[in-house]
Design a protein around this motif. Structure first.
Motif, PDB file in Angstrom:
ATOM      1  N   PRO A 134     -18.403  31.144   9.604  1.00 28.45           N
ATOM      2  CA  PRO A 134     -18.732  30.560   8.301  1.00 28.45           C
ATOM      3  C   PRO A 134     -17.565  29.865   7.601  1.00 28.45           C
ATOM      4  O   PRO A 134     -17.719  28.746   7.109  1.00 28.45           O
ATOM      5  CB  PRO A 134     -19.219  31.774   7.497  1.00 28.45           C
ATOM      6  N   ASP A 190     -26.698  27.030   7.186  1.00 28.36           N
ATOM      7  CA  ASP A 190     -25.962  26.320   6.147  1.00 28.36           C
ATOM      8  C   ASP A 190     -26.985  26.008   5.057  1.00 28.36           C
ATOM      9  O   ASP A 190     -27.903  25.217   5.267  1.00 28.36           O
ATOM     10  CB  ASP A 190     -25.345  25.029   6.688  1.00 28.36           C
ATOM     11  N   TYR A 217     -22.599  29.316   3.766  1.00 28.34           N
ATOM     12  CA  TYR A 217     -22.555  29.291   5.228  1.00 28.34           C
ATOM     13  C   TYR A 217     -22.671  30.735   5.709  1.00 28.34           C
ATOM     14  O   TYR A 217     -21.732  31.511   5.546  1.00 28.34           O
ATOM     15  CB  TYR A 217     -21.250  28.657   5.718  1.00 28.34           C
ATOM     16  N   ALA A 258     -20.143  35.782   4.758  1.00 31.82           N
ATOM     17  CA  ALA A 258     -20.583  34.398   4.503  1.00 31.82           C
ATOM     18  C   ALA A 258     -19.498  33.657   3.716  1.00 31.82           C
ATOM     19  O   ALA A 258     -18.746  34.269   2.953  1.00 31.82           O
ATOM     20  CB  ALA A 258     -21.892  34.396   3.728  1.00 31.82           C
TER      21      ALA A 258
END
Lengths: 257, 165
Positions: free
Chosen positions: A172, A219, A213, A193
């Motif tokens: 991420p 996304d 992300y 994330a």
């Protein structure tokens, strides 16, 4: 003169229908990097396949050491890898890619379940690839999910993302940082994330973006504007949602199975 | 450093020329959101090609990429999120006002819309349009003529007073 008349008609038509320009160069930069990465990986994979083919022809009785220390001919147990390469990226530990649980039509109402307000569809409902735009109390709002890798597979019947090669897209924080020219704007939360927020102002229009992300390869982008569309007056100086509120909505589990 | 400099140049170009390229894409695909997708995809290709482009060819390359992406998209049909729950009947048709550029454009083929957009909206020469679309100048002229005939038939206020050059 017909050229001038047609030019005027076209320009009037465009000016009368145009919506604010919200595309961002960072997105093209990210996509380009992903495309380059995938191309490199394809070449690498092709090279490996070629090397294996050559080795197989030259040494059909190759044996490989198994993880338990035993030895077995390659191919005798297709599910056992010939060699085990330790994972340096931790990809093997990543959670399974969640599938979206909602259809586009359900998104406005679900969003309103998170933040009560009057939701209405734009006319017609604007459905983009894996995303939807709608009005929340008259403010333009959008929610969009993109599989981190464009190699995702979508179920034609349900319209849901069933699986994707998201593992190829990177962790991420890396995905977040490659999407911006100021990587310091990216943060990582306790779930692993990464996220960043931005507020873009063009004249009196304000548009707030939140990009999340996720560790499992989504996304997610939420946007909130301070008006319905460019032909309508602004409703407030700022978008109705704060970055924290949009981030909370992006993290919600209501979107997934 | 080369990379940040390239990115900065690209971002500057994107923000300066993106809106215009998107308008051209819109005239071909006839939907602003699809035009967004087309422009973003074309800009991605432009970024990939950026290191090998000369300054004087960037505009032509960008135009060619956007228009070809738009034509391909228009021919493929809109990329929508498929669903089985959409209502059978769409929104009611707007009243027939007899004069609407958008509806008239819909009568043209994607390539004709691209030609109209480049010739009359962006004001490019026949040669530049031919280069952007990868077709002969004669084809641009003949397709322009057909497009104008179609538009003229549906846009009564568009009265020809001069032959196309």
């Amino acid at each position: 003169m017909i050229d001038n008349e047609l030019q005027t008609l076209l320009r009037d038509h465009v000016a009368g229908t145009e919506i604010p320009f919200s595309l961002r160069p960072e997105e093209s930069v990210v996509r380009a990097r992903v495309a380059r990465l995938r191309k490199r990986r394809r070449r690498l994979a092709a090279g490996i396949v070629a090397a294996v083919a050559v080795a197989a022809v030259g040494a059909p009785t190759i044996v490989a050491r198994r993880a338990d220390g035993g030895r077995a001919p390659v191919g005798a147990e297709p599910t056992a890898p010939a060699t085990v390469t330790p994972s340096t990226s931790g990809k093997d530990d990543l959670p399974r890619h969640r599938a979206l649980a909602v259809t586009a039509e359900e998104v406005p109402a679900l969003f309103a379940s998170l933040y009560p307000g009057t939701v209405s569809e734009t006319s017609p409902l604007r459905i983009r690839a894996l995303g939807v735009e709608f009005l929340w109390n008259g403010f333009a709002t959008s929610v969009r999910w993109m599989p981190a890798s464009t190699g995702g597979l979508r179920n034609r019947e349900t319209g849901r993302m069933e699986r994707g090669r998201w593992q190829d897209a990177g962790p991420p924080l890396e995905r977040c940082q490659t999407g911006t020219t100021t990587p310091a704007r990216c943060h990582v939360d306790t779930t692993g994330a990464a996220w960043r927020t931005s507020l873009v102002r063009v004249d009196d229009t304000a548009l707030r973006f939140v990009d999340l992300y996720t560790l499992d390869g989504w996304d997610i982008r939420l946007t909130s504007a301070n008006r319905k569309d460019p032909t309508e007056p602004v409703l407030s100086s700022d978008p109705p949602f704060t970055a924290e509120q949009l981030l909370r909505a992006a993290r919600s589990e209501v979107w997934f199975r | 450093m080369k990379r940040p400099s390239m990115e900065a140049e690209f971002e500057e170009y994107f923000l300066a020329r993106g809106p215009t390229l998107r308008r051209t894409a819109y005239l071909v695909v006839r939907d602003w959101h699809v035009a967004d997708d087309v422009t973003q995809a074309a800009m991605t290709k432009l970024y990939l090609a950026w290191p090998r482009l000369r300054v004087e060819t960037i505009d032509a390359y960008a135009r060619r990429t956007v228009v070809n992406e738009a034509i391909s998209t228009a021919r493929r049909g809109r990329r929508e999120w498929p669903t089985s729950d959409l209502p059978e009947a769409g929104a009611p048709e707007p009243p027939d006002v007899g004069f609407d550029v958008g509806r008239a454009l819909d009568l043209l083929s994607p390539q004709q819309r691209a030609i109209v957009a480049l010739r009359f909206f962006e004001d490019h020469s026949v040669a530049a349009v031919a280069d952007a679309l990868g077709i002969a100048e004669g084809t641009v002229k003949s397709q322009t003529s057909r497009a104008i005939s179609t538009l003229r038939a549906h846009l009564h206020d568009l009265v020809p007073t001069e032959e196309l050059s």
